[in-house]
Scaffold this active site. Structure first.
Site, short mmCIF file in Angstrom:
data_model
loop_
_atom_site.label_atom_id
_atom_site.label_comp_id
_atom_site.label_asym_id
_atom_site.label_seq_id
_atom_site.Cartn_x
_atom_site.Cartn_y
_atom_site.Cartn_z
N GLU A 33 0.87 -1.17 0.00
CA GLU A 33 0.00 0.00 0.00
C GLU A 33 0.91 1.22 0.00
O GLU A 33 1.80 1.32 0.84
CB GLU A 33 -0.88 -0.01 1.26
N ARG A 259 5.60 -12.97 9.75
CA ARG A 259 6.30 -11.71 9.52
C ARG A 259 7.73 -11.78 9.97
O ARG A 259 8.05 -12.48 10.92
CB ARG A 259 5.64 -10.59 10.35
N LYS A 269 4.21 0.72 9.56
CA LYS A 269 4.30 1.97 8.80
C LYS A 269 3.70 3.14 9.56
O LYS A 269 4.17 4.26 9.45
CB LYS A 269 3.61 1.80 7.44
P1 ATP Z 1 1.56 -1.83 7.88
O1 ATP Z 1 0.54 -2.70 8.57
O2 ATP Z 1 2.65 -1.34 8.75
O3 ATP Z 1 0.94 -0.76 7.02
P2 ATP Z 1 1.51 -3.71 5.81
O4 ATP Z 1 1.90 -5.10 6.03
O5 ATP Z 1 0.05 -3.46 5.80
O6 ATP Z 1 2.26 -2.81 6.87
P3 ATP Z 1 1.74 -3.46 3.02
O7 ATP Z 1 2.15 -2.30 2.21
O8 ATP Z 1 0.32 -3.89 2.92
O9 ATP Z 1 2.13 -3.11 4.51
O10 ATP Z 1 2.70 -4.70 2.77
C1 ATP Z 1 2.96 -5.21 1.49
C2 ATP Z 1 3.32 -6.66 1.61
O11 ATP Z 1 4.45 -6.82 2.48
C3 ATP Z 1 2.18 -7.46 2.21
O12 ATP Z 1 1.98 -8.60 1.41
C4 ATP Z 1 2.67 -7.82 3.58
O13 ATP Z 1 2.18 -9.07 3.96
C5 ATP Z 1 4.19 -7.82 3.44
N1 ATP Z 1 4.82 -7.46 4.71
C6 ATP Z 1 4.61 -6.35 5.43
N2 ATP Z 1 5.32 -6.38 6.57
C7 ATP Z 1 6.00 -7.55 6.58
C8 ATP Z 1 6.91 -8.18 7.50
N3 ATP Z 1 7.27 -7.59 8.64
N4 ATP Z 1 7.42 -9.38 7.18
C9 ATP Z 1 7.08 -9.97 6.01
N5 ATP Z 1 6.24 -9.44 5.11
C10 ATP Z 1 5.70 -8.25 5.38
MG MG Z 2 -1.33 -3.97 4.43
#
Ligand code: ATP
Ligand code: MG
Length: 560
Positions: A33, A259, A269
């Protein structure tokens, strides 16, 4: 290396699906995102999604999950593209957006309404919360749940036409308000938001919810393996519900993994954004940030990041990986290729009283002790030199082999010197050492084979380059700041220290993006950002040893 030995459970599934002929080609996607910069956790997801495609001759989409305008921006879109590319991956012509499918998603919503599987609800946000129930209590049906298909279609069209204000209505899936899985209690599909979207502008005033858009985007792109983090396991029944009803031509298989969490770092984020917005760090690319942009600016090689996530593996177990593991990957990556240089971070002046004034000798210094093919450079040597404050001790213990009153030390690639006299200021601080050098001990060519125990680094005062050197430490004092009630309470106040250093003149020619080892101190590079001050700015990438591991071991021993 046996292939199966290194195959994680996801790669095993993919391998089996190819072997059984279920798929001819693997298609994956990385779906960020654009509401912030990518961090070390994303590195794992990027390496996994792009990695399995590269390894099997498949393809990967970079898809922006842009269903939440207002928090998303062009800046984040551009940063994400730059970061994925820098990590070494290529999406070719497969750059897409969930918003590319807004029309198709709307058609899918209409289809759900037509089959009686979705309805327009007109409860307020607060009422919807009340009706939802809790983990222990079932929810109850909205009074609008039994609207006719005709009425729902009319309302949905009017929502799209902008006839209502934000929050006035909501399109919901008609599933089960008493499901033990909260995600199935008539989740929202579309909400009204009169906000300009960074990609679609003002074309839409209703936006699909993440779960709905994500499931169908994966299906539209014919993603074979939809890889996501464990928190989406509970959403899978909802995804299946969508797919069962809408029957898209392609049905992705979702697989969840845990994760990646990095100790002493935050990977949310929202919280990273708070660090930036509150000015706690310089920006998303502050070298202390666990963002890709921050780590790049810090000087971490992209290969070190790839190797780090590879070592972490892909599993379903929760993991919190030590910062030391990441730093070791960085060190190992830098050790072979980084040339050695000398820099004095906390300078103390040495005057060689028996060295002629105005005389300059050029000392030959090896660029890499293990790689003679990297050649040598010349270091000017003169009567006045800078050494490290730490390399002198007035009341030194017997085992201190650097400089002390009456003691001797070798200047690397130079001479053996003896400390004859210590000059102090009025406050009693040591400000200068008056030393004598032994002319027969010149490194390499000297006639004397006298040896001393210690060797220290130095820079000639007249030739030194002034630089501002930034010494970074971890941002938090807590191994798991993600779980702290308030991350402000566990910020490391000493995470950035800036020193006015004296560097050997060869460093003036250091290209940006190139790392060097300052002998005995660590790996450094020039900072890529513009700075107002005249002196160049250098970043310490990583120290030569993991000083935290030692501290932690000591603390454990004291406890035990
Ligand atoms: P936040 O919740 O902090 O906004 P997010 O996971 O929602 O982070 P996205 O931009 O949706 O952020 O993430 C893109 C991809 O990266 C998703 O498929 C997510 O599962 C993966 N991802 C995010 N954080 C991690 C992590 N700590 N370890 C592995 N994969 C991750
Ligand atoms: Mg997300």
């Amino acid at each position: 290396m046996s292939e199966t030995e290194t195959r994680d459970f996801i790669r095993q599934i993919i391998h089996d699906d190819l072997e059984s002929g279920k798929h001819q080609q693997i298609v994956t996607r990385f779906p960020p995102e654009p509401n912030g910069y990518l961090h070390i956790g994303h590195v794992m997801s990027i390496c996994l999604n792009f990695g399995v495609a590269v390894e099997t001759g498949g393809r990967t989409y970079l898809r922006f999950d842009d269903t939440n305008p207002g928090k998303e921006s062009e800046e984040f879109v551009a940063a994400i593209e730059r970061d994925v590319r820098w990590l070494g991956f290529d999406w070719a012509d497969r750059l897409t957006h969930a918003s590319d499918y807004f029309e198709r998603l709307y058609e899918a919503a209409v289809a759900l309404v037509e089959m009686g599987s979705a309805y327009v609800d007109s409860l307020s946000a607060e009422e919807i919360r009340e009706y939802r129930g809790t983990l222990t209590e079932p929810g109850k049906n909205s009074p609008h749940r039994d609207r006719s298909v005709e009425e729902n279609l009319k309302l949905l069209a009017a929502m799209r036409n902008g006839e209502f204000a934000d929050g006035e209505h909501l399109l919901r899936a008609r599933i089960d308000m008493s499901s033990p899985n909260m995600n199935l209690r008539d989740p929202a599909l579309y909400r009204i938001r009169h906000v300009t979207h960074q990609h679609t502008g003002d074309s839409w005033c209703i936006y699909p919810m993440y779960d709905f858009a994500h499931t169908l985007s994966d299906a539209f792109e014919e993603i074979t393996h939809s890889l996501c983090t464990l928190e989406f396991e509970d959403h899978r029944p909802l995804y299946d519900w969508f797919l069962d009803r809408l029957q898209p031509a392609h049905r992705p298989r979702q697989i969840e993994f845990s994760r990646l969490n990095l100790a002493y770092a935050i990977t949310s984020k929202r919280k990273l954004n708070a660090l930036v917005e509150e000015g706690i760090v310089e920006g998303w690319n502050d070298p202390r940030m666990p963002t890709i942009a921050g780590m790049r600016r810090r000087g971490y090689p992209s290969a070190a990041l790839r190797e780090f996530v590879e070592r972490g593996g892909v599993t379903k177990k929760d993991k919190l990986i030590e910062m030391g593991v990441l730093e070791n990957c960085v060190r190992e990556n830098l050790a072979d290729d980084s040339e050695r240089r000398m820099g004095v971070l906390r300078p103390l002046k040495v005057v060689l009283t028996n060295y002629p004034e105005g005389k300059i000798e050029m000392m030959e210094a090896m660029n890499h002790p293990g790689r003679p093919e990297l050649g040598t450079r010349e270091m000017p040597f003169s009567r006045e030199l800078w050494i490290e404050q730490d390399d002198f001790m007035e009341d030194a213990p017997r085992k201190f082999f650097r400089l002390k009153p009456g003691g001797e030390v070798r200047l690397r690639f130079g001479y053996i010197i003896r400390c004859d006299e210590v000059t102090k200021n009025e406050a009693g601080e040591v400000v200068e050492l008056r030393c004598s050098y032994d002319p027969d001990t010149r490194s390499g060519t000297g006639t004397s084979d006298r040896k001393v125990k210690g060797t220290i680094h130095w820079v000639s005062c007249a030739h030194a380059m002034d630089a501002s050197v930034r010494l970074y430490d971890r941002l938090f004092t807590e191994p798991n700041p993600n779980s702290a009630d308030d991350f402000h309470a566990v910020l490391n106040s000493g995470s950035l220290q800036t020193v006015d250093a004296k560097l050997e003149p060869a460093l003036a020619k250091l290209d940006s993006g190139v790392a060097v080892q300052f002998e005995r101190l660590g790996y450094f590079c020039t900072d890529s950002e513009e700075h107002a001050d005249d002196a160049p700015v250098f970043n310490r990438i990583v120290t030569l040893r993991d000083s935290w591991a030692k501290l932690e071991k000591q603390a454990m021993q004291q406890q035990g």
